[in-house]
Design a protein around this motif. Structure first.
Motif, PDB file in Angstrom:
ATOM      1  N   ILE A 193     -36.286  -8.578 -37.184  1.00  0.00           N
ATOM      2  CA  ILE A 193     -35.043  -9.072 -36.586  1.00  0.00           C
ATOM      3  C   ILE A 193     -35.418 -10.027 -35.462  1.00  0.00           C
ATOM      4  N   GLY A 231     -31.381   1.912 -42.837  1.00  0.00           N
ATOM      5  CA  GLY A 231     -32.612   1.134 -43.004  1.00  0.00           C
ATOM      6  C   GLY A 231     -33.814   2.011 -43.320  1.00  0.00           C
ATOM      7  N   ARG A 232     -33.860   3.184 -42.685  1.00  0.00           N
ATOM      8  CA  ARG A 232     -35.042   4.052 -42.866  1.00  0.00           C
ATOM      9  C   ARG A 232     -35.186   4.559 -44.299  1.00  0.00           C
ATOM     10  N   LEU A 291     -36.380 -10.282 -44.485  1.00  0.00           N
ATOM     11  CA  LEU A 291     -36.730  -9.068 -45.224  1.00  0.00           C
ATOM     12  C   LEU A 291     -37.863  -9.376 -46.187  1.00  0.00           C
ATOM     13  N   HIS A 336     -26.946   2.420 -38.423  1.00  0.00           N
ATOM     14  CA  HIS A 336     -27.530   1.303 -39.185  1.00  0.00           C
ATOM     15  C   HIS A 336     -29.029   1.559 -39.432  1.00  0.00           C
ATOM     16  N   TRP A 348     -17.624  -7.310 -30.919  1.00  0.00           N
ATOM     17  CA  TRP A 348     -18.893  -6.627 -30.620  1.00  0.00           C
ATOM     18  C   TRP A 348     -19.229  -6.700 -29.126  1.00  0.00           C
ATOM     19  N   ASN A 399     -32.332   1.152 -29.181  1.00  0.00           N
ATOM     20  CA  ASN A 399     -33.162   2.146 -29.848  1.00  0.00           C
ATOM     21  C   ASN A 399     -33.859   2.994 -28.786  1.00  0.00           C
ATOM     22  N   VAL A 445     -32.383 -12.494 -39.915  1.00  0.00           N
ATOM     23  CA  VAL A 445     -32.882 -11.295 -40.597  1.00  0.00           C
ATOM     24  C   VAL A 445     -33.885 -11.764 -41.642  1.00  0.00           C
ATOM     25  N   VAL A 478     -28.888  -4.645 -48.622  1.00  0.00           N
ATOM     26  CA  VAL A 478     -27.792  -5.415 -48.015  1.00  0.00           C
ATOM     27  C   VAL A 478     -26.448  -4.849 -48.486  1.00  0.00           C
ATOM     28  N   GLU A 527     -37.069  -9.987 -31.715  1.00  0.00           N
ATOM     29  CA  GLU A 527     -36.305  -9.218 -30.720  1.00  0.00           C
ATOM     30  C   GLU A 527     -36.187  -7.743 -31.088  1.00  0.00           C
ATOM     31  N   MET A 528     -36.308  -6.924 -30.072  1.00  0.00           N
ATOM     32  CA  MET A 528     -35.981  -5.496 -30.200  1.00  0.00           C
ATOM     33  C   MET A 528     -35.045  -5.194 -29.049  1.00  0.00           C
TER      34      MET A 528
HETATM   35  C1  VOV Z   1     -35.432  -2.278 -43.378  1.00  0.00           C
HETATM   36  C2  VOV Z   1     -34.569  -1.578 -42.756  1.00  0.00           C
HETATM   37  C3  VOV Z   1     -33.970  -1.710 -41.386  1.00  0.00           C
HETATM   38  C4  VOV Z   1     -34.183  -0.846 -40.325  1.00  0.00           C
HETATM   39  C5  VOV Z   1     -35.062   0.383 -40.298  1.00  0.00           C
HETATM   40  C6  VOV Z   1     -33.394  -1.330 -39.211  1.00  0.00           C
HETATM   41  C7  VOV Z   1     -33.316  -0.695 -37.962  1.00  0.00           C
HETATM   42  C8  VOV Z   1     -32.704  -1.289 -36.864  1.00  0.00           C
HETATM   43  C9  VOV Z   1     -32.615  -0.687 -35.544  1.00  0.00           C
HETATM   44  C10 VOV Z   1     -33.150   0.696 -35.186  1.00  0.00           C
HETATM   45  C11 VOV Z   1     -31.975  -1.592 -34.717  1.00  0.00           C
HETATM   46  C12 VOV Z   1     -31.570  -1.423 -33.232  1.00  0.00           C
HETATM   47  C13 VOV Z   1     -32.644  -1.373 -32.246  1.00  0.00           C
HETATM   48  C14 VOV Z   1     -33.711  -2.436 -32.274  1.00  0.00           C
HETATM   49  O1  VOV Z   1     -34.853  -2.065 -32.567  1.00  0.00           O
HETATM   50  O2  VOV Z   1     -33.428  -3.598 -32.003  1.00  0.00           O
HETATM   51  C15 VOV Z   1     -31.689  -2.752 -35.511  1.00  0.00           C
HETATM   52  C16 VOV Z   1     -31.082  -3.904 -35.011  1.00  0.00           C
HETATM   53  C17 VOV Z   1     -30.563  -4.877 -35.828  1.00  0.00           C
HETATM   54  N1  VOV Z   1     -30.578  -4.915 -37.200  1.00  0.00           N
HETATM   55 FE1  VOV Z   1     -31.570  -3.661 -38.419  1.00  0.00          FE
HETATM   56  N2  VOV Z   1     -32.733  -2.483 -39.619  1.00  0.00           N
HETATM   57  C18 VOV Z   1     -33.035  -2.737 -40.939  1.00  0.00           C
HETATM   58  C19 VOV Z   1     -32.560  -3.766 -41.765  1.00  0.00           C
HETATM   59  C20 VOV Z   1     -31.587  -4.656 -41.326  1.00  0.00           C
HETATM   60  C21 VOV Z   1     -30.837  -5.544 -42.175  1.00  0.00           C
HETATM   61  C22 VOV Z   1     -30.945  -5.634 -43.682  1.00  0.00           C
HETATM   62  C23 VOV Z   1     -29.974  -6.258 -41.369  1.00  0.00           C
HETATM   63  C24 VOV Z   1     -28.917  -7.227 -41.830  1.00  0.00           C
HETATM   64  C25 VOV Z   1     -27.571  -6.541 -41.757  1.00  0.00           C
HETATM   65  C26 VOV Z   1     -26.887  -6.394 -43.058  1.00  0.00           C
HETATM   66  O3  VOV Z   1     -25.861  -5.658 -43.104  1.00  0.00           O
HETATM   67  O4  VOV Z   1     -27.317  -6.997 -44.037  1.00  0.00           O
HETATM   68  C27 VOV Z   1     -30.209  -5.869 -40.012  1.00  0.00           C
HETATM   69  C28 VOV Z   1     -29.582  -6.422 -38.909  1.00  0.00           C
HETATM   70  C29 VOV Z   1     -29.874  -6.026 -37.605  1.00  0.00           C
HETATM   71  C30 VOV Z   1     -29.431  -6.738 -36.432  1.00  0.00           C
HETATM   72  C31 VOV Z   1     -28.635  -8.035 -36.448  1.00  0.00           C
HETATM   73  C32 VOV Z   1     -29.867  -6.038 -35.338  1.00  0.00           C
HETATM   74  C33 VOV Z   1     -29.664  -6.420 -33.849  1.00  0.00           C
HETATM   75  C34 VOV Z   1     -28.301  -6.016 -33.429  1.00  0.00           C
HETATM   76  C35 VOV Z   1     -28.034  -5.994 -31.980  1.00  0.00           C
HETATM   77  O5  VOV Z   1     -26.839  -6.112 -31.631  1.00  0.00           O
HETATM   78  O6  VOV Z   1     -28.933  -5.858 -31.152  1.00  0.00           O
HETATM   79  N3  VOV Z   1     -31.175  -4.881 -40.018  1.00  0.00           N
HETATM   80  N4  VOV Z   1     -32.098  -2.535 -36.823  1.00  0.00           N
END
Ligand code: VOV
Length: 249
Positions: free
Chosen positions: A187, A176-177, A202, A172, A157, A114, A200, A214, A109-110
């Motif tokens: 994701i 991640g970047r 990784l 967030h 949320w 973004n 998630v 994390v 899912e995306m």
């Molecule tokens: C490796 C790094 C990394 C990067 C660059 C990144 C980026 C992004 C972007 C830009 C977006 C939003 C747009 C999209 O593209 O969906 C997301 C979305 C999401 N993420 Fe993320 N995430 C990462 C990493 C990353 C981690 C390690 C986790 C676990 C959280 C943690 O605390 O342990 C996580 C969770 C999520 C989730 C659950 C969502 C969906 C939420 C929602 O409500 O829709 N994520 N994430």
């Protein structure tokens, strides 16, 4: 306004963990063991041709800790294919020893949170396509955990404005970047499919990076205020060439 955000959805995914019945394996003749491993490697080869054709992807991990022994991750265009693969494994000779354990079903899912993704639902850019239909990186380590967003009265949320959710996810994404090249993430959405809301997954060359990312994200407002986590599974990549050694006694 608290409205649902459009998602872009890709391949169906199953994280399938197995406990290996070493006790029965030790009682099996060498000839039978060799035949079982040979057949399993043929299955892996077959799956690899699917990946080469970009019609799916998969990886196999040796699980650290006692939650399971092995974790398969399969991505395919349909749930039918995921179920067929499970049956294929269970019907194989090695399948007799691969006791089904925890599994998790979701879909890549995306979200349109973004801005980079906006307007790309009809004609996919190569970047969006690579995220929705990812070939799993064959990095040394993987970490999987499911998570959800809180629905507490004081932190819900699903009642906060879309703009606020976008802002929180932007911050967030910025965290991640910082891990570019160190951690890759996939994701997957699992609302209506499994017990949590997202999966998630990784990947890292150095498992310490799982702990670091994390931990750092725990300070992001979106995590601090709204995140809940399930169990973590960490595994070391098992390439086809190491399969003989893994099952050898
Ligand atoms: C490796 C790094 C990394 C990067 C660059 C990144 C980026 C992004 C972007 C830009 C977006 C939003 C747009 C999209 O593209 O969906 C997301 C979305 C999401 N993420 Fe993320 N995430 C990462 C990493 C990353 C981690 C390690 C986790 C676990 C959280 C943690 O605390 O342990 C996580 C969770 C999520 C989730 C659950 C969502 C969906 C939420 C929602 O409500 O829709 N994520 N994430």
């Amino acid at each position: 306004m608290a409205e649902a955000v459009v998602t872009m959805d890709g391949w169906s995914v199953v994280h399938d963990t197995r406990t290996f019945d070493w006790a029965s394996w030790k009682l099996t003749s060498e000839e039978e063991r060799n035949a079982a491993v040979k057949e399993f490697k043929e299955l892996m080869k077959k799956w690899d041709t699917v990946e080469e054709a970009k019609l799916g992807s998969q990886s196999l991990y040796k699980v650290v800790g006692n939650k399971a022994d092995l974790m398969f991750i399969f991505l395919r265009p349909t749930m039918e294919e995921l179920e067929e693969i499970k049956r294929e494994i269970n019907k194989s000779k090695l399948g007799d020893y691969l006791i089904p354990d925890y599994s998790y079903v979701s879909i890549v899912e995306m979200t349109m949170h973004n801005p980079m993704n906006e307007g790309k639902d009809r004609k996919l850019s190569p970047q969006v396509e690579a995220r929705l239909y990812p070939i799993l990186p064959k990095w040394e380590h993987a970490c999987f955990y499911p998570m959800g967003r809180r629905r507490w009265e004081e932190a819900n949320w699903f009642t906060i404005d879309k703009e606020e959710r976008t802002r929180l996810l932007y911050d967030h994404g910025m965290t991640g970047r910082k891990y570019a090249g160190k951690v890759k993430e996939i994701i997957t959405g699992s609302i209506g499919l499994d017990n949590w809301e997202w999966g998630v997954t990784l990947f890292a060359h150095d498992p310490l990076q799982f702990k670091k990312i994390v931990y750092e994200m725990r300070f992001d407002e979106v995590t601090t205020k709204y995140a809940e986590f399930g169990d973590f599974v960490v595994g070391n990549y098992l390439p086809a060439e190491d399969v003989d050694a893994y099952f050898a006694l």
